[in-house]
Design a protein around this motif. Structure first.
Motif, PDB file in Angstrom:
ATOM      1  N   TYR A 130       0.794  -1.108   0.012  1.00 14.66           N
ATOM      2  CA  TYR A 130       0.140  -0.040   0.074  1.00 14.66           C
ATOM      3  C   TYR A 130       0.896   1.210  -0.034  1.00 14.66           C
ATOM      4  O   TYR A 130       0.399   2.538  -0.093  1.00 14.66           O
ATOM      5  N   ASP A 154      -1.842   4.409  -1.164  1.00  9.54           N
ATOM      6  CA  ASP A 154      -2.758   3.497  -1.878  1.00  9.54           C
ATOM      7  C   ASP A 154      -3.956   3.721  -0.832  1.00  9.54           C
ATOM      8  O   ASP A 154      -4.292   3.146   0.038  1.00  9.54           O
ATOM      9  N   GLY A 157      -7.089   1.602  -1.339  1.00 13.90           N
ATOM     10  CA  GLY A 157      -6.878   0.179  -0.857  1.00 13.90           C
ATOM     11  C   GLY A 157      -6.985   0.140   0.757  1.00 13.90           C
ATOM     12  O   GLY A 157      -7.762  -0.861   1.199  1.00 13.90           O
ATOM     13  N   ILE A 158      -6.254   1.133   1.544  1.00 18.11           N
ATOM     14  CA  ILE A 158      -6.225   0.867   2.891  1.00 18.11           C
ATOM     15  C   ILE A 158      -7.601   1.178   3.278  1.00 18.11           C
ATOM     16  O   ILE A 158      -8.165   0.723   4.495  1.00 18.11           O
TER      17      ILE A 158
END
Length: 439
Positions: A130, A154, A157-158
């Motif tokens: 990430y 990212d 994504g997190i």
């Protein structure tokens, strides 16, 4: 008579529990904290925070563990400017140390023994790629190899993992589009991730109770500006300086509060979050921008920005007199009356080329898009002057420029006047970007 102190404390923690529920909190835990006996209590407190609905990201470090691996392999450690140099042959033990700690922390967060604080917790821990990184590059002629800096996070994504109720575990590693892995500062990872997520809090564990003053007394609270002043005056150094710098960086970029607390004191995390006085040092953000052509009155601010970089050998030295004659070539980023970024454009009309030079952003304001804004302004000016290709000489920011469309070139491709003045001792790399006249 039975004491009801616990009941009083529990009831009075309710407002804080409600205030933190659903909020994002980023924790940083160094390798020393992981090796300390109190880690198990910190793990229990993390589990409690998760059960209370707090969205948690944990960035961890591995410095003593890496050192142990390198010592076992008879590898010599090299440090410069407080950073570990990571040559290619040392990358494997670095990755092994970090990977081992990641597995260990996952195992600790997976505990669920009966009669333990973790019973029925069923915590889901997720980790991954990430964080995108770039190499530190060359400083003072020293190639830092696979030591890197955070370049991008990212966020989507997190956030998806946090929405699912996972604890996101981030190692001190970053990855590049070229497939390389870089050894990162965990303080940098925590600070930049907290800023990217616009987290409610960044909480960093240190050995001491918090930041201490010259009389070893606890500093309860600092604004980001006060903290920055203390750093500039050299009043906070070593690891405490790294933590305070990370706290300032996060607050400047939108994190409301950063806390420095002890990993030695049992319950410091809960005390900091759920009591009025807290347990450590609080750093709060200052509430105070424009990219524009530089003016003569900006020269002092530009000098203050570039002189530290000149002393480090990152930028070529420029005198006040030179700036006065060339101020029309500069653009600046101004925030609250302070120059926080600058760049210059030098035109070589006979070759249709322009040089992006003296590109600098104040350390406290980096990684927040200001570099991109300044670059966009320079490119706009270059197109207006009919410049067809923009080149830059750099020793450290190769990946940053490549990510923005600059391609590797050679010294021989420089315009004649620039080639004649090229400093071979700096050994700067050359990158070029073709500019479309449509923007």
């Amino acid at each position: 008579m039975k004491s009801n102190e616990w009941l009083h404390g529990f009831r009075h923690s309710s407002p804080y529990i409600n205030a933190h529920r659903g909020r994002t909190v980023v924790l940083t835990i160094g390798g020393d904290a992981i090796a300390h006996d109190n880690l198990i209590n910190i793990i229990h407190d993390i589990a409690l925070l998760s059960s209370l609905g707090i969205r948690l990201v944990v960035a961890f470090g591995a410095r003593p563990q890496i050192q142990s691996r390198l010592d076992a392999a008879n590898e010599e450690s090299t440090f410069h400017r407080g950073l570990r140099v990571t040559p290619e042959q040392q990358l494997t033990p670095v990755l092994e140390a970090i990977g081992g700690l990641r597995a260990y922390l996952e195992s600790q967060l997976s505990m669920g023994l009966v009669n333990s604080p973790m019973h029925n917790a069923r915590i889901r821990v997720s980790s991954g790629n990430y964080v995108t990184a770039r190499p530190v590059g060359v400083l003072d002629g020293i190639d830092f190899g696979y030591t890197g800096q955070v370049r991008r996070v990212d966020v989507a994504g997190i956030e998806k993992l946090l929405e699912l109720g996972h604890i996101v575990l981030l190692p001190p590693l970053g990855y590049s589009p070229t497939g390389d892995a870089f050894n990162l500062s965990y303080e940098d990872v925590g600070s930049q991730v907290a800023a990217a997520l616009q987290a409610e809090k960044l909480i960093m564990f240190a050995e001491n109770q918090g930041l201490l003053d010259e009389n070893a007394g606890l500093i309860r609270e600092l604004s980001a500006r006060q903290a920055s002043d203390r750093l500039a005056a050299g009043m906070v150094q070593g690891h405490d300086g790294d933590l305070l710098r990370a706290a300032c960086d996060a607050c400047v970029k939108g994190v409301r509060r950063a806390h420095i607390i002890s990993y030695v004191d049992d319950g410091a995390l809960l005390e900091e979050l759920f009591t009025r006085d807290g347990a450590g040092t609080l750093v709060s953000g200052d509430n105070y921008e424009q990219i524009r052509q530089a003016r003569v009155e900006d020269i002092g601010g530009i000098l203050g920005l570039i002189q530290p970089l000149e002393e480090q050998g990152i930028l070529v030295r420029r005198s006040r007199e030179m700036l006065e004659t060339e101020i029309s070539r500069f653009v600046v980023a101004e925030r609250d009356g302070t120059i926080v970024g600058c760049a210059a454009l030098y035109h070589y009309p006979d070759e249709g080329a322009g040089e992006l030079s003296c590109f600098a952003v104040d350390q406290a304001y980096r990684r927040a898009g200001r570099g991109d804004d300044i670059l966009a302004m320079v490119e706009k000016l270059a197109r207006g002057q009919g410049i067809q290709r923009l080149f830059v000489l750099t020793t450290q920011t190769e990946h940053w420029f490549r990510e923005r469309g600059f391609q590797p070139s050679t010294v021989r491709e420089l315009p004649g006047p620039k080639l004649a003045s090229y400093n071979t001792q700096r050994n700067s790399k050359v990158f070029v970007k073709a500019l479309s006249q449509t923007g």
